[in-house]
Design a protein around this motif. Structure first.
Motif, PDB file in Angstrom:
ATOM      1  N   ARG A 114      99.446-101.512 -25.497  1.00 33.27           N
ATOM      2  CA  ARG A 114     100.323-102.407 -26.261  1.00 33.27           C
ATOM      3  C   ARG A 114     100.215-101.963 -27.714  1.00 33.27           C
ATOM      4  NH1 ARG A 114     101.272-108.539 -25.503  1.00 33.27           N
ATOM      5  NH2 ARG A 114     102.645-107.573 -23.966  1.00 33.27           N
ATOM      6  N   PHE A 115     101.369-101.639 -28.283  1.00 32.98           N
ATOM      7  CA  PHE A 115     101.424-101.172 -29.664  1.00 32.98           C
ATOM      8  C   PHE A 115     102.034-102.251 -30.535  1.00 32.98           C
ATOM      9  CE2 PHE A 115     103.917 -99.388 -33.150  1.00 32.98           C
ATOM     10  CZ  PHE A 115     102.922 -98.704 -33.844  1.00 32.98           C
ATOM     11  N   THR A 116     101.342-102.572 -31.619  1.00 33.39           N
ATOM     12  CA  THR A 116     101.885-103.450 -32.649  1.00 33.39           C
ATOM     13  C   THR A 116     101.693-102.735 -33.978  1.00 33.39           C
ATOM     14  OG1 THR A 116     101.315-105.428 -31.391  1.00 33.39           O
ATOM     15  CG2 THR A 116     101.758-105.727 -33.725  1.00 33.39           C
ATOM     16  N   GLY A 117     102.783-102.451 -34.638  1.00 36.44           N
ATOM     17  CA  GLY A 117     102.705-101.741 -35.905  1.00 36.44           C
ATOM     18  C   GLY A 117     104.092-101.360 -36.387  1.00 36.44           C
ATOM     19  N   PHE A 118     104.108-100.470 -37.383  1.00 37.23           N
ATOM     20  CA  PHE A 118     105.389-100.011 -37.907  1.00 37.23           C
ATOM     21  C   PHE A 118     106.094 -99.143 -36.878  1.00 37.23           C
ATOM     22  CE2 PHE A 118     102.927-100.732 -41.825  1.00 37.23           C
ATOM     23  CZ  PHE A 118     103.765-101.654 -42.428  1.00 37.23           C
ATOM     24  N   THR A 146     108.946 -97.547 -22.221  1.00 38.95           N
ATOM     25  CA  THR A 146     108.606 -98.314 -23.415  1.00 38.95           C
ATOM     26  C   THR A 146     109.386 -99.618 -23.382  1.00 38.95           C
ATOM     27  OG1 THR A 146     108.300 -96.253 -24.632  1.00 38.95           O
ATOM     28  CG2 THR A 146     108.491 -98.275 -25.930  1.00 38.95           C
ATOM     29  N   ILE A 147     108.661-100.716 -23.398  1.00 40.96           N
ATOM     30  CA  ILE A 147     109.258-102.040 -23.344  1.00 40.96           C
ATOM     31  C   ILE A 147     109.145-102.641 -24.742  1.00 40.96           C
ATOM     32  CG2 ILE A 147     109.173-104.316 -22.259  1.00 40.96           C
ATOM     33  CD1 ILE A 147     107.687-102.859 -19.909  1.00 40.96           C
ATOM     34  N   THR A 159     106.507-104.696 -31.642  1.00 39.21           N
ATOM     35  CA  THR A 159     105.524-104.807 -30.572  1.00 39.21           C
ATOM     36  C   THR A 159     106.153-104.190 -29.337  1.00 39.21           C
ATOM     37  OG1 THR A 159     104.616-106.838 -31.498  1.00 39.21           O
ATOM     38  CG2 THR A 159     104.122-106.387 -29.182  1.00 39.21           C
ATOM     39  N   ALA A 160     105.427-103.264 -28.709  1.00 42.86           N
ATOM     40  CA  ALA A 160     105.958-102.569 -27.537  1.00 42.86           C
ATOM     41  C   ALA A 160     104.845-102.288 -26.544  1.00 42.86           C
ATOM     42  CB  ALA A 160     106.622-101.261 -27.958  1.00 42.86           C
ATOM     43  N   ASP A 161     105.164-102.401 -25.260  1.00 43.54           N
ATOM     44  CA  ASP A 161     104.269-101.964 -24.189  1.00 43.54           C
ATOM     45  C   ASP A 161     104.705-100.595 -23.744  1.00 43.54           C
ATOM     46  OD1 ASP A 161     102.833-104.331 -24.228  1.00 43.54           O
ATOM     47  OD2 ASP A 161     103.894-105.223 -22.534  1.00 43.54           O
TER      48      ASP A 161
END
Length: 167
Positions: A114-118, A146-147, A159-161
């Protein structure tokens, strides 16, 4: 600095998925126009997909999913594919090209983050999965899902999974 934690053996499950193939090319293609489609507007394509769902009496559900994959062929050629996906509350029949529908899409044995960032930094999440796969001796298939769960246009944060399939 934010930590990007990678998990193994995750399953991605999508139901009633409308799929639009954005492009599919071969790296050995003689036609330069096959490689780049400059006329693609992500917002326009998403709006078209949502309209297709609504025109068929259904409701779009969930976030946008982007599939990208690269497959090496034995003759040295690489096939590259990019698709957009949106789930619907029900299965849509009799769709016309360029759309297709899958009642269920299950991708097992994935590495996940799980990505949270720019938005500009999302490539670090993909690289982190690749690095950990290398360190763990895991071979990836070369595709990813990529969700896009959310975004803030003011800050550029998303925010992406991300799911990457293991061979």
């Amino acid at each position: 600095m934010k930590r990007i934690d990678v998990q193994q053996n995750k399953t991605l499950r999508l139901d009633n998925v409308l799929i639009k193939n954005i492009f599919q090319v071969s790296t050995l293609s003689e036609d330069e126009n096959d490689l780049i489609n400059n006329d693609i507007s992500l917002e326009t394509e998403i709006a078209k997909m949502n309209n297709v769902i609504r025109m068929n009496g259904a409701i779009p559900i969930g976030p946008l999913i982007q599939y990208s994959g690269a497959k090496q062929i034995c003759d040295g050629d690489t096939h590259i594919k990019l698709c957009l996906m949106i789930q619907s509350d029900r299965y849509l029949n009799n769709l016309k090209n360029p759309y297709e529908m899958q009642s269920s899409l299950v991708v097992k044995n994935c590495m996940y983050v799980r990505f949270t960032g720019f938005e500009d930094d999302i490539s670090y999440a993909y690289e982190k999965i690749r690095i950990e796969a290398y360190e763990w001796g895991v071979k990836l298939k070369g595709n990813s899902y990529t969700i896009y769960l959310g975004s803030d246009k003011d800050t550029g944060m998303i925010t992406a999974d991300i799911f990457m399939e293991v061979e």
